[in-house]
Design a protein around this motif. Structure first.
Motif, short mmCIF file in Angstrom:
data_model
loop_
_atom_site.label_atom_id
_atom_site.label_comp_id
_atom_site.label_asym_id
_atom_site.label_seq_id
_atom_site.Cartn_x
_atom_site.Cartn_y
_atom_site.Cartn_z
N ASN A 6 0.83 -1.21 0.00
CA ASN A 6 0.00 0.00 0.00
C ASN A 6 0.86 1.26 0.00
O ASN A 6 0.61 2.18 -0.76
CB ASN A 6 -0.95 -0.03 1.20
N HIS A 7 1.85 1.28 0.89
CA HIS A 7 2.77 2.43 0.89
C HIS A 7 4.06 2.10 1.63
O HIS A 7 4.12 1.13 2.39
CB HIS A 7 2.14 3.69 1.49
N VAL A 8 5.05 2.93 1.37
CA VAL A 8 6.29 2.95 2.15
C VAL A 8 6.31 4.31 2.84
O VAL A 8 6.06 5.34 2.20
CB VAL A 8 7.52 2.81 1.23
N ILE A 53 4.13 6.72 -1.52
CA ILE A 53 5.13 7.03 -0.50
C ILE A 53 4.46 8.00 0.46
O ILE A 53 3.72 8.90 0.03
CB ILE A 53 6.38 7.70 -1.11
N GLU A 54 4.66 7.80 1.76
CA GLU A 54 4.16 8.76 2.74
C GLU A 54 5.35 9.38 3.45
O GLU A 54 6.18 8.66 4.00
CB GLU A 54 3.28 8.07 3.78
N LEU A 55 5.40 10.70 3.41
CA LEU A 55 6.41 11.41 4.18
C LEU A 55 5.79 11.74 5.53
O LEU A 55 4.70 12.31 5.59
CB LEU A 55 6.84 12.69 3.47
N HIS A 78 10.60 4.36 7.58
CA HIS A 78 9.99 4.13 8.89
C HIS A 78 9.18 2.84 8.92
O HIS A 78 9.27 2.07 9.86
CB HIS A 78 9.10 5.33 9.24
N HIS A 79 8.35 2.61 7.90
CA HIS A 79 7.60 1.34 7.84
C HIS A 79 7.13 1.06 6.42
O HIS A 79 7.14 1.94 5.56
CB HIS A 79 6.41 1.33 8.81
N VAL A 80 6.74 -0.20 6.21
CA VAL A 80 6.07 -0.58 4.97
C VAL A 80 4.66 -1.02 5.33
O VAL A 80 4.42 -1.54 6.42
CB VAL A 80 6.81 -1.73 4.22
N VAL A 129 6.15 -3.12 10.32
CA VAL A 129 5.16 -3.47 9.29
C VAL A 129 3.79 -2.97 9.73
O VAL A 129 3.37 -3.20 10.85
CB VAL A 129 5.13 -4.99 9.07
N GLU A 130 3.12 -2.27 8.82
CA GLU A 130 1.74 -1.86 9.01
C GLU A 130 0.88 -2.76 8.13
O GLU A 130 1.23 -3.03 6.98
CB GLU A 130 1.57 -0.39 8.59
N LEU A 131 -0.22 -3.23 8.68
CA LEU A 131 -1.22 -3.95 7.88
C LEU A 131 -2.44 -3.06 7.73
O LEU A 131 -2.87 -2.45 8.71
CB LEU A 131 -1.64 -5.24 8.55
CO CO Z 1 1.59 3.92 7.15
#
Ligand code: CO
Length: 134
Positions: A6-8, A53-55, A78-80, A129-131
């Protein structure tokens, strides 16, 4: 079990400079900053053809990414975030296998208004890891 990336998320010490890098140097489509006081962050979304990508920049006292930036002063990954179809089923399966779910283990509403959970980096190759339920 996991689906699309979904994002990094990348933590940045200077949000304006990071936006400029993505917009001008890398030629990406960059959103306006959005404050998310519940999560202690200001977020900028960068839309790529196959993912986002999320900053992340700290917002307010006790931001969860302030400590990360102390350790990584120039910023860093920071996370995926991986998508799952059913976040409760995914959580229960992971817990059965000994993985640690952060916080109280109940999904919270994430940056995109969907239920999310975070998993302990030590259980996943050193990566937070984010789900997200897609
Ligand atoms: Co996130």
């Amino acid at each position: 079990m996991i689906g699309r990336l979904n994002h990094v998320a990348i933590a940045v010490p200077d949000l304006e400079a990071a936006c400029k890098t993505y917009r001008e140097t890398l030629g990406a489509t960059v959103s306006e900053p959005m404050d998310q006081p519940d999560h202690g962050v200001t977020v900028v979304f960068i839309e790529l053809p196959n993912t986002k990508i999320e900053l992340l920049h700290p917002l307010g006292e006790g931001s969860p990414i302030a400590g990360f930036l102390d350790k990584n002063p120039s910023g860093g990954m920071h996370h995926v975030c991986y998508e799952v179809d059913d976040i409760i089923a995914a959580r229960d399966r992971l817990k059965e296998q000994g993985a640690r779910v952060l916080g109280d283990g109940e999904p919270k509403t994430g940056a995109h208004g969907k239920p999310v959970l975070f998993l302990h980096p030590k259980d996943f190759c050193g990566t937070l890891v984010e789900l997200e339920q897609a």
